[in-house]
Design a protein around this motif. Structure first.
Motif, PDB file in Angstrom:
ATOM      1  N   PRO A 123      73.895  18.920  32.926  1.00 26.17           N
ATOM      2  CA  PRO A 123      74.747  19.213  31.763  1.00 26.17           C
ATOM      3  C   PRO A 123      75.332  17.950  31.130  1.00 26.17           C
ATOM      4  CG  PRO A 123      75.264  20.725  33.554  1.00 26.17           C
ATOM      5  CD  PRO A 123      74.376  19.645  34.127  1.00 26.17           C
ATOM      6  N   PRO A 124      75.673  18.021  29.816  1.00 27.79           N
ATOM      7  CA  PRO A 124      75.625  19.191  28.945  1.00 27.79           C
ATOM      8  C   PRO A 124      74.210  19.618  28.534  1.00 27.79           C
ATOM      9  CG  PRO A 124      77.208  17.571  28.142  1.00 27.79           C
ATOM     10  CD  PRO A 124      76.388  16.892  29.185  1.00 27.79           C
ATOM     11  N   THR A 206      76.959  23.284  27.143  1.00 26.66           N
ATOM     12  CA  THR A 206      78.206  22.869  26.511  1.00 26.66           C
ATOM     13  C   THR A 206      79.282  23.949  26.616  1.00 26.66           C
ATOM     14  OG1 THR A 206      77.038  21.407  24.976  1.00 26.66           O
ATOM     15  CG2 THR A 206      79.264  22.110  24.360  1.00 26.66           C
ATOM     16  N   LEU A 209      80.568  24.512  30.211  1.00 22.30           N
ATOM     17  CA  LEU A 209      81.534  23.496  30.633  1.00 22.30           C
ATOM     18  C   LEU A 209      82.907  23.762  30.034  1.00 22.30           C
ATOM     19  CD1 LEU A 209      79.203  20.400  30.252  1.00 22.30           C
ATOM     20  CD2 LEU A 209      80.155  21.194  32.412  1.00 22.30           C
ATOM     21  N   LEU A 218      82.881  15.395  38.980  1.00 22.07           N
ATOM     22  CA  LEU A 218      81.597  14.981  38.432  1.00 22.07           C
ATOM     23  C   LEU A 218      81.223  13.620  39.021  1.00 22.07           C
ATOM     24  CD1 LEU A 218      82.485  15.790  34.728  1.00 22.07           C
ATOM     25  CD2 LEU A 218      81.107  17.215  36.221  1.00 22.07           C
ATOM     26  N   SER A 236      80.037  15.344  29.849  1.00 17.34           N
ATOM     27  CA  SER A 236      80.610  16.541  30.464  1.00 17.34           C
ATOM     28  C   SER A 236      82.111  16.404  30.697  1.00 17.34           C
ATOM     29  CB  SER A 236      79.900  16.842  31.789  1.00 17.34           C
ATOM     30  OG  SER A 236      78.564  17.228  31.583  1.00 17.34           O
TER      31      SER A 236
END
Length: 273
Positions: A123-124, A206, A209, A218, A236
């Motif tokens: 991600p994103p 997106t 998150l 992270l 992120s």
């Protein structure tokens, strides 16, 4: 061996060690739950119930033709959580698994998830676009698809080099670690391996998150050649409400060696805090 059967008849293999607060670990592509073996033991030794599953199409799970996409991966995880009746759950995901746990938490995990950890997570969104110029060009993923179709055995052997940073001066990754990457890759069904490339590269996380309402750690190596930091964790961290970003200098995408030791210690500290 323990399995659950999902609503579409897919059998999902999982390892379940220890007792205590549950922790689910989700693996990257093209791996299996074996990639988390060290962490499973570490967590169980520290009083947690450590669980890791093989994503559909991977490892010892079924190899269905359908459902090799991120929505279904997250739904499979939801069925695992529900069938095991897990609560106050900690999620840990590496690479593709990072996307899986983020989507699960955002869309299925309300009231069940307490914390999330991602490492080298996708991600994103990985693929390059006008809205994501730092992303990886689609041609790279087309090349991965071509490599998997043409000679996946050699492709996985070659991929293990940048995955673990073996092409960097001073790399200490062992041949055994690279061989195990190949071994796990060869367990993935061809259809599942091929379809998962689109799932990990083109899925946009997106909104997932943004929806997270629990603490998330992270972790990302600044020499990640597979999921570049600038297009992943650095973006992120701007989207989550309760995030902590830690960048590991010189660390590659693959979790091994000094990076693994540091990450494992940070995981233990974060989930205990």
């Amino acid at each position: 061996m323990p399995f659950i059967t999902t609503s579409d008849g897919t059998q999902i293999y999982y390892t379940d060690w220890g007792t205590g607060q549950p922790v689910i670990l989700s693996h990257g592509w093209p791996l299996s739950s074996d990639a988390w073996a060290v962490e499973l033991k570490l967590l169980a030794d520290h009083g947690y119930r450590a669980i890791a599953h093989d994503r559909r199409g991977h490892g010892r799970s079924s190899q269905p033709w359908q459902g090799n996409d991120m929505d279904t991966y997250a739904a499979d995880l939801a069925e695992l959580v529900e069938q095991l009746d897990l609560h106050d759950l900690i999620l840990i995901g590496h690479s593709t698994g990072g996307g899986e746990v983020v989507r699960y938490a955002a869309q299925h995990g309300a009231g069940r998830v307490s914390k999330i950890v991602t490492a080298g997570a996708v991600p994103p969104v990985m693929v390059q676009s006008p809205a994501n110029p730092e992303g990886t060009p689609i041609e790279v993923f087309d090349g991965i698809r071509a490599g998997v179709l043409a000679d996946r055995s050699q492709f996985y052997k070659d991929l293990s080099e940048p995955f673990f940073g073996a092409n960097r001066e001073g790399s200490t990754v062992s041949q055994g670690a690279r061989d195990d990457f190949w071994r796990q890759g060869m367990l993935v069904g061809l259809k599942g391996a091929y379809d998962c490339i689109k799932a990990f590269s083109e899925t946009d996380f997106t909104e997932d998150l943004k929806a997270l309402d629990v603490p998330i750690f992270l972790a990302h190596g600044d020499d990640d050649q597979i999921v570049p930091l600038v297009a992943a964790a650095q973006k992120s961290i701007e989207l989550v409400k309760h995030g902590t970003l830690k960048v590991y200098p010189g660390a590659p995408h693959g979790i091994s060696g000094e990076y693994q030791a540091a990450l494992d210690q940070d995981i233990l500290e974060f989930i205990a805090s």
